[in-house]
Design an enzyme around this catalytic site. Structure first.
Site, mmCIF file in Angstrom:
data_model
loop_
_atom_site.group_PDB
_atom_site.id
_atom_site.type_symbol
_atom_site.label_atom_id
_atom_site.label_comp_id
_atom_site.label_asym_id
_atom_site.label_seq_id
_atom_site.Cartn_x
_atom_site.Cartn_y
_atom_site.Cartn_z
ATOM 1 N N ASP A 66 51.172 30.793 59.949
ATOM 2 C CA ASP A 66 51.247 30.092 58.662
ATOM 3 C C ASP A 66 52.091 28.831 58.776
ATOM 4 O OD1 ASP A 66 50.785 29.645 56.007
ATOM 5 O OD2 ASP A 66 52.245 31.094 55.277
ATOM 6 N N ARG A 69 51.855 22.516 55.770
ATOM 7 C CA ARG A 69 53.184 21.948 55.479
ATOM 8 C C ARG A 69 53.711 21.120 56.652
ATOM 9 N NH1 ARG A 69 55.631 27.440 54.038
ATOM 10 N NH2 ARG A 69 53.530 28.060 54.644
ATOM 11 N N ASN A 81 40.579 32.390 52.427
ATOM 12 C CA ASN A 81 40.547 30.989 52.874
ATOM 13 C C ASN A 81 39.221 30.293 52.544
ATOM 14 O OD1 ASN A 81 42.553 31.544 55.879
ATOM 15 N ND2 ASN A 81 43.192 30.856 53.860
HETATM 16 C C1 FPP Z 1 47.703 28.786 57.968
HETATM 17 O O1 FPP Z 1 48.363 27.588 57.673
HETATM 18 C C2 FPP Z 1 46.700 28.599 59.027
HETATM 19 C C3 FPP Z 1 45.361 28.789 58.904
HETATM 20 C C4 FPP Z 1 44.723 29.202 57.656
HETATM 21 C C5 FPP Z 1 44.436 28.552 60.015
HETATM 22 C C6 FPP Z 1 44.921 28.912 61.380
HETATM 23 C C7 FPP Z 1 44.106 28.218 62.383
HETATM 24 C C8 FPP Z 1 44.543 27.707 63.554
HETATM 25 C C9 FPP Z 1 45.918 27.842 64.042
HETATM 26 C C10 FPP Z 1 43.632 26.925 64.424
HETATM 27 C C11 FPP Z 1 42.476 27.598 65.014
HETATM 28 C C12 FPP Z 1 42.715 28.941 65.570
HETATM 29 C C13 FPP Z 1 42.281 29.419 66.751
HETATM 30 C C14 FPP Z 1 42.419 30.863 66.984
HETATM 31 C C15 FPP Z 1 41.714 28.595 67.815
HETATM 32 P P1 FPP Z 1 48.193 26.966 56.202
HETATM 33 O O2 FPP Z 1 47.035 26.046 56.240
HETATM 34 O O3 FPP Z 1 48.072 28.071 55.206
HETATM 35 O O4 FPP Z 1 49.539 26.199 56.047
HETATM 36 P P2 FPP Z 1 50.355 25.941 54.686
HETATM 37 O O5 FPP Z 1 50.797 27.296 54.183
HETATM 38 O O6 FPP Z 1 51.514 25.122 55.133
HETATM 39 O O7 FPP Z 1 49.440 25.247 53.745
#
Ligand code: FPP
Length: 249
Positions: free
Chosen positions: A23, A27, A71
């Site tokens: 997560d 941000r 998501n």
């Molecule tokens: C959460 O951060 C992250 C995700 C929803 C996506 C995770 C994906 C990756 C790390 C890239 C691809 C993965 C692989 C396995 C190759 P957020 O977007 O919720 O961050 P925020 O809470 O700061 O908005």
């Protein structure tokens, strides 16, 4: 690295299965004055580092929460960018998985993913299936309630057909119906970015997992962060409902 926490890790007491809620990508990007997708792209590097570090230590299973059922409610542009990132990452990382003897698996509603993600995922799963080292499980279009409901439906069908009675349903029976039936429960669950939530992740399987929360945003997560989480895990007394004296003896 001279001051690495790696040397403090007891290799005989590694968590057999580590699950991570990655997560903070959005941000992280915002803090740098960039678009959210820049955070996701940078998150791929953290994925690579973490996967390599876990495999090298000898962790048996690593599950990464890459895309939740919820998501799908994000803006279309972000969903599309994440799906393209998955396509390219699966393509690019396959050699790395082979070199590190890692077997890839996926959990979630895989059918709901775009065709190109599905085909690259299936190809990577097929190619890495003979590998004997760590199993890397990507949770994609996954939510624990979805998985539990699906398991319940399978059990209900068995009851309808007379194969099973309600009385016969046990914890083991239920576990067998989950997508993770061939994977041991996580012993350590890590969530980055300073949020203290489980967000519909592996709700059944984490019944006795040790929870570890860190302020680090996912793109900044690296090998040392993983070592820190494992060191912290190894200091804990896992009692599974018993008392301390019983566990120590
Ligand atoms: C959460 O951060 C992250 C995700 C929803 C996506 C995770 C994906 C990756 C790390 C890239 C691809 C993965 C692989 C396995 C190759 P957020 O977007 O919720 O961050 P925020 O809470 O700061 O908005």
């Amino acid at each position: 690295m001279e001051n690495s926490l790696k040397k403090h890790i007891d290799r005989d007491k590694l968590p057999r299965h580590i699950a991570i809620i990655m997560d903070g990508n959005g941000r992280w990007a915002k803090q740098k004055g960039n678009e959210r997708i820049f955070g996701h792209k940078s998150g791929v590097k953290a994925v690579r580092e973490t996967v390599e570090a876990a495999a090298e230590l000898g962790v048996g299973y690593l599950t990464l929460y890459a895309f939740s059922t919820e998501n799908w409610n994000r803006p279309r542009t972000e969903i599309d960018a994440l799906m393209s990132l998955l396509v390219t990452s699966l393509d690019k990382e396959i050699d790395n998985l082979m070199e590190n003897n890692i077997r890839l698996e996926a959990i979630g509603d895989i059918e709901s993913l775009p065709n190109k993600v599905k085909s690259n995922l299936r190809q990577a799963i097929r190619k890495t299936s003979p590998n004997t080292g760590m199993t890397l499980i990507l949770a994609l279009s996954y939510s624990a309630r979805w998985e539990i409901l699906d398991a319940m439906k399978s059990i209900a069908k068995k009851i309808e057909s007379g194969e099973l009675t309600a009385k016969e349903i046990s914890c083991d029976h239920f576990t067998d119906q989950l997508q993770t039936h061939n994977i041991p429960d996580p012993e350590l669950l890590i969530r980055t970015s300073g949020e203290y939530r489980i967000s519909n992740f592996l709700l059944w399987q984490i019944a006795y997992a040790e929870l570890y929360f860190t302020q680090t945003l996912w793109p900044d997560f690296g090998k040392e962060d993983l070592y820190a989480a494992i060191c912290n895990f190894q200091k804990r007394e896992r009692r599974f409902g018993k008392i301390s004296e019983q566990v120590v003896s």
